[in-house]
Motif scaffolding. Structure first.
Motif, mmCIF file in Angstrom:
data_model
loop_
_atom_site.group_PDB
_atom_site.id
_atom_site.type_symbol
_atom_site.label_atom_id
_atom_site.label_comp_id
_atom_site.label_asym_id
_atom_site.label_seq_id
_atom_site.Cartn_x
_atom_site.Cartn_y
_atom_site.Cartn_z
ATOM 1 N N ASP A 105 1.208 -1.224 0.319
ATOM 2 C CA ASP A 105 -0.397 -0.189 -0.041
ATOM 3 C C ASP A 105 1.047 0.842 0.367
ATOM 4 O O ASP A 105 1.509 2.161 0.853
ATOM 5 C CB ASP A 105 -1.643 0.191 1.528
ATOM 6 N N LEU A 106 1.003 1.785 -1.172
ATOM 7 C CA LEU A 106 2.028 2.770 -1.434
ATOM 8 C C LEU A 106 1.631 3.788 -2.667
ATOM 9 O O LEU A 106 1.054 2.918 -3.536
ATOM 10 C CB LEU A 106 3.671 2.150 -1.819
ATOM 11 N N GLN A 107 1.576 5.276 -1.835
ATOM 12 C CA GLN A 107 1.243 5.831 -3.530
ATOM 13 C C GLN A 107 2.478 6.076 -4.378
ATOM 14 O O GLN A 107 3.280 7.196 -3.995
ATOM 15 C CB GLN A 107 0.694 7.573 -2.533
ATOM 16 N N ASP A 108 2.562 6.066 -5.775
ATOM 17 C CA ASP A 108 3.401 6.349 -5.975
ATOM 18 C C ASP A 108 3.456 7.811 -6.809
ATOM 19 O O ASP A 108 2.025 8.256 -6.882
ATOM 20 C CB ASP A 108 3.214 5.177 -7.695
ATOM 21 N N ILE A 109 3.394 7.972 -8.120
ATOM 22 C CA ILE A 109 3.856 9.327 -8.410
ATOM 23 C C ILE A 109 4.263 9.503 -10.578
ATOM 24 O O ILE A 109 3.826 10.217 -10.799
ATOM 25 C CB ILE A 109 4.232 10.590 -7.758
ATOM 26 N N GLY A 110 3.359 8.437 -10.677
ATOM 27 C CA GLY A 110 3.254 7.914 -11.989
ATOM 28 C C GLY A 110 4.827 7.893 -12.314
ATOM 29 O O GLY A 110 4.788 8.945 -14.517
ATOM 30 N N SER A 111 5.883 7.835 -12.336
ATOM 31 C CA SER A 111 7.039 8.311 -12.905
ATOM 32 C C SER A 111 8.250 6.769 -12.774
ATOM 33 O O SER A 111 8.128 6.280 -11.642
ATOM 34 C CB SER A 111 7.964 9.772 -12.761
ATOM 35 N N ARG A 112 8.123 6.663 -13.717
ATOM 36 C CA ARG A 112 9.894 5.437 -14.059
ATOM 37 C C ARG A 112 10.568 5.360 -13.153
ATOM 38 O O ARG A 112 10.784 4.804 -12.111
ATOM 39 C CB ARG A 112 10.152 5.634 -15.128
ATOM 40 N N TYR A 113 11.475 6.811 -12.485
ATOM 41 C CA TYR A 113 12.662 7.031 -12.089
ATOM 42 C C TYR A 113 11.777 6.542 -10.626
ATOM 43 O O TYR A 113 13.359 6.216 -9.708
ATOM 44 C CB TYR A 113 12.694 8.653 -11.955
ATOM 45 N N ARG A 139 -4.090 2.553 -5.570
ATOM 46 C CA ARG A 139 -3.934 3.773 -5.764
ATOM 47 C C ARG A 139 -3.897 4.426 -6.940
ATOM 48 O O ARG A 139 -3.681 4.429 -7.908
ATOM 49 C CB ARG A 139 -3.180 4.427 -5.158
ATOM 50 N N PRO A 140 -4.729 5.500 -6.893
ATOM 51 C CA PRO A 140 -5.042 6.795 -8.460
ATOM 52 C C PRO A 140 -3.099 7.019 -8.566
ATOM 53 O O PRO A 140 -2.217 6.871 -8.064
ATOM 54 C CB PRO A 140 -4.892 7.649 -8.073
ATOM 55 N N ILE A 143 -1.233 11.267 -11.703
ATOM 56 C CA ILE A 143 -1.354 12.080 -13.213
ATOM 57 C C ILE A 143 -1.759 11.897 -14.510
ATOM 58 O O ILE A 143 -1.326 11.877 -15.157
ATOM 59 C CB ILE A 143 0.691 12.628 -13.287
ATOM 60 N N ASN A 144 -3.215 11.553 -14.617
ATOM 61 C CA ASN A 144 -3.759 10.579 -14.706
ATOM 62 C C ASN A 144 -2.849 9.452 -14.773
ATOM 63 O O ASN A 144 -1.828 9.033 -15.263
ATOM 64 C CB ASN A 144 -4.785 11.830 -15.481
ATOM 65 N N GLY A 145 -3.743 7.989 -16.130
ATOM 66 C CA GLY A 145 -3.599 7.033 -16.765
ATOM 67 C C GLY A 145 -4.636 7.585 -17.834
ATOM 68 O O GLY A 145 -4.105 6.402 -18.747
ATOM 69 N N PHE A 146 -3.679 7.851 -18.705
ATOM 70 C CA PHE A 146 -3.543 8.633 -19.983
ATOM 71 C C PHE A 146 -2.634 8.383 -20.947
ATOM 72 O O PHE A 146 -2.373 8.525 -21.546
ATOM 73 C CB PHE A 146 -5.015 8.916 -20.408
ATOM 74 N N GLN A 147 -1.957 10.266 -20.348
ATOM 75 C CA GLN A 147 -1.056 9.877 -20.973
ATOM 76 C C GLN A 147 0.812 9.242 -20.499
ATOM 77 O O GLN A 147 0.833 8.713 -19.245
ATOM 78 C CB GLN A 147 -0.303 11.541 -20.655
ATOM 79 N N TRP A 199 -12.252 5.101 -9.546
ATOM 80 C CA TRP A 199 -11.523 5.882 -10.531
ATOM 81 C C TRP A 199 -11.495 6.379 -11.725
ATOM 82 O O TRP A 199 -12.041 4.709 -12.582
ATOM 83 C CB TRP A 199 -10.354 5.138 -9.943
ATOM 84 N N GLU A 200 -11.312 7.007 -12.275
ATOM 85 C CA GLU A 200 -11.096 7.108 -13.875
ATOM 86 C C GLU A 200 -9.868 7.660 -14.408
ATOM 87 O O GLU A 200 -9.013 8.040 -13.612
ATOM 88 C CB GLU A 200 -12.440 8.189 -14.444
ATOM 89 N N ARG A 201 -9.941 6.991 -15.274
ATOM 90 C CA ARG A 201 -8.549 7.867 -15.570
ATOM 91 C C ARG A 201 -7.935 9.056 -16.196
ATOM 92 O O ARG A 201 -6.722 9.478 -15.917
ATOM 93 C CB ARG A 201 -8.038 7.114 -17.197
ATOM 94 N N LYS A 202 -8.783 9.391 -16.156
ATOM 95 C CA LYS A 202 -8.781 11.093 -16.334
ATOM 96 C C LYS A 202 -8.120 12.118 -15.543
ATOM 97 O O LYS A 202 -8.064 13.264 -15.773
ATOM 98 C CB LYS A 202 -10.237 11.218 -17.215
ATOM 99 N N TYR A 203 -8.376 11.669 -14.189
ATOM 100 C CA TYR A 203 -8.311 12.613 -13.088
ATOM 101 C C TYR A 203 -7.193 12.644 -12.723
ATOM 102 O O TYR A 203 -6.381 11.443 -12.809
ATOM 103 C CB TYR A 203 -9.028 11.726 -11.761
ATOM 104 N N TYR A 204 -7.045 13.693 -11.858
ATOM 105 C CA TYR A 204 -5.371 13.798 -11.871
ATOM 106 C C TYR A 204 -5.511 13.890 -10.249
ATOM 107 O O TYR A 204 -7.090 14.127 -10.076
ATOM 108 C CB TYR A 204 -5.356 15.266 -12.212
ATOM 109 N N TYR A 205 -5.038 13.926 -9.438
ATOM 110 C CA TYR A 205 -5.268 13.494 -7.846
ATOM 111 C C TYR A 205 -5.753 14.505 -6.959
ATOM 112 O O TYR A 205 -6.859 14.093 -6.362
ATOM 113 C CB TYR A 205 -3.970 13.629 -7.005
#
Length: 383
Positions: A105-113, A139-140, A143-147, A199-205
């Motif tokens: 249970d960890l919140q990622d920030i959407g980046s490979r690094y 967890r979401p 920075i959205n699930g589209f780009q 949760w929808e992919r378009k959402y930013y946190y």
């Protein structure tokens, strides 16, 4: 909407009654009411929380980036805390001894690094090896699930800031990534993902009814997370990426930079969705500690038009062109045979392209591999 942890506690808690549980988490492991996942599981009448596992920055988020952590005991619960960012990065047999399940249970920030997803992958490998079930509380992607942006890590350039060949901005949740890693790289662990609800992919946190808990000391808010896939590349140079200020990864500068000159050069490119303004700052730690720096603050004006990775590459190119005698590519602290930029980029081709003024050519060459990843990831998307 409901987070994975809330769905777990509402609907699945009884399924884990009587089993010995380990929990890989940190300060971001909270439910919608900001109650700690550690506390909720430790105080549960049904669950037997046996130990904790800590990623980079520690279980309570009080360690700096890159700081190696020792295993310890959690002061609040008295549970052992096994560090996955110290002597080992993959759990040992002793750490998993007696466990039936490890929960993530960890919140990622959407980046490979960002290293949390590789602590997850390493835990999955250890669970497969020692026959322990692995459960992700999803967890979401903030920075959205589209780009999806950036290049793919090349063979020979894998590291703990790029362990698998995924793009810089992957557009997936941690649960989706877990399924992707498990299947595409044949980890083969017994894996369950507790999905979020609504949760929808378009959402930013910051577009959701959730409170943002910063995962690490230099993650401030969502605009910073949007910039991070690009401005984190600055870490591979002797230019400050704003660590030690109130605006890490939004401020970029150095004592040798002229703020107006860099601002004008950047804005003249008219990169969609972003604008720079001149700033002056003095970091209180890390690069140029206590030294006045000049540079830019990047402001995201339109998230949908903005491409962070492209922006980061172009900013690096401008700085190199303006200050070729001052900018330096620094070596990795973990492995000095590599330039750190090469590990971040997952290739040495970006650095070579910058040196000869061919960054745009390199960016164009990465597009086919990005398209292949997007097609491959489709079957792992759960929302």
């Amino acid at each position: 909407m409901k987070l994975g942890v809330d769905v777990f506690l509402d609907s699945f808690e009884k399924d884990f009654s009587g089993q010995k549980l380990g929990l890989l988490t940190n300060i971001t492991g909270v439910n919608k009411q900001l109650n700690s996942t550690i506390d909720l599981m430790y105080n549960s009448d049904l669950l037997n929380l046996h130990c904790l596992f800590s990623p980079e920055h520690g279980i309570r988020g009080n360690a700096n980036e890159g700081e190696h952590l020792d295993s310890t005991v959690d002061e609040k619960t008295g549970l052992p805390v096994y560090s996955l960012y110290g002597e080992v990065r993959e759990p040992t047999a002793e750490m998993l001894d007696g466990l039936d399940v490890v929960i993530f249970d960890l919140q990622d920030i959407g980046s490979r690094y960002y290293t949390f997803i590789y602590s997850m992958a390493n835990m999955m490998k250890a669970c497969a090896k020692y026959n322990v079930k692995f459960v992700v509380l999803d967890r979401p992607n903030p920075i959205n699930g589209f780009q999806v942006e950036g290049n793919i890590v090349e063979d020979g350039f894998t590291s703990f800031v790029g362990l698998y060949p995924i793009p810089v901005r992957h557009g997936m949740t941690v649960g989706e990534l877990a399924n992707y890693f498990n299947e595409e790289y044949s980890i083969g662990c017994s894996l369950d993902v507790i999905q979020m609800q609504d949760w929808e992919r378009k959402y930013y946190y910051d577009e959701m009814d959730l409170c943002w808990v910063a995962p690490t000391p230099n993650v401030t808010q969502i605009d910073m997370c949007v910039l991070y896939p690009g401005t984190c590349l600055i870490e591979g140079t002797n230019v400050s990426e704003g660590r030690g200020t109130t605006k890490p990864f939004e401020y970029v500068g150095a004592p040798f930079i002229n703020a107006d000159e860099l601002t004008n050069a950047f804005n003249n490119l008219e990169i969609p969705g972003v604008k720079a303004r001149p700033v002056f700052f003095t970091p209180h730690y890390q690069k140029f500690k206590g030294e006045p720096c000049a540079g830019v603050q990047l402001h995201v004006l339109d998230r949908e038009k903005f491409n962070s990775f492209y922006t980061g590459v172009k900013l690096l190119e401008i700085i190199y062109n303006l200050y070729p005698n001052d900018i330096e590519f620094i070596k990795s602290l973990d492995d000095s045979q590599f330039y750190f930029l090469d590990l971040l980029a997952g290739t040495d081709q970006l650095r070579h392209a910058l040196l000869v003024g061919k960054a745009d050519d390199w960016l164009n060459e990465t597009k086919p591999e990005l398209e292949r990843f997007i097609q491959k990831r489709d079957k792992y998307l759960m929302y």
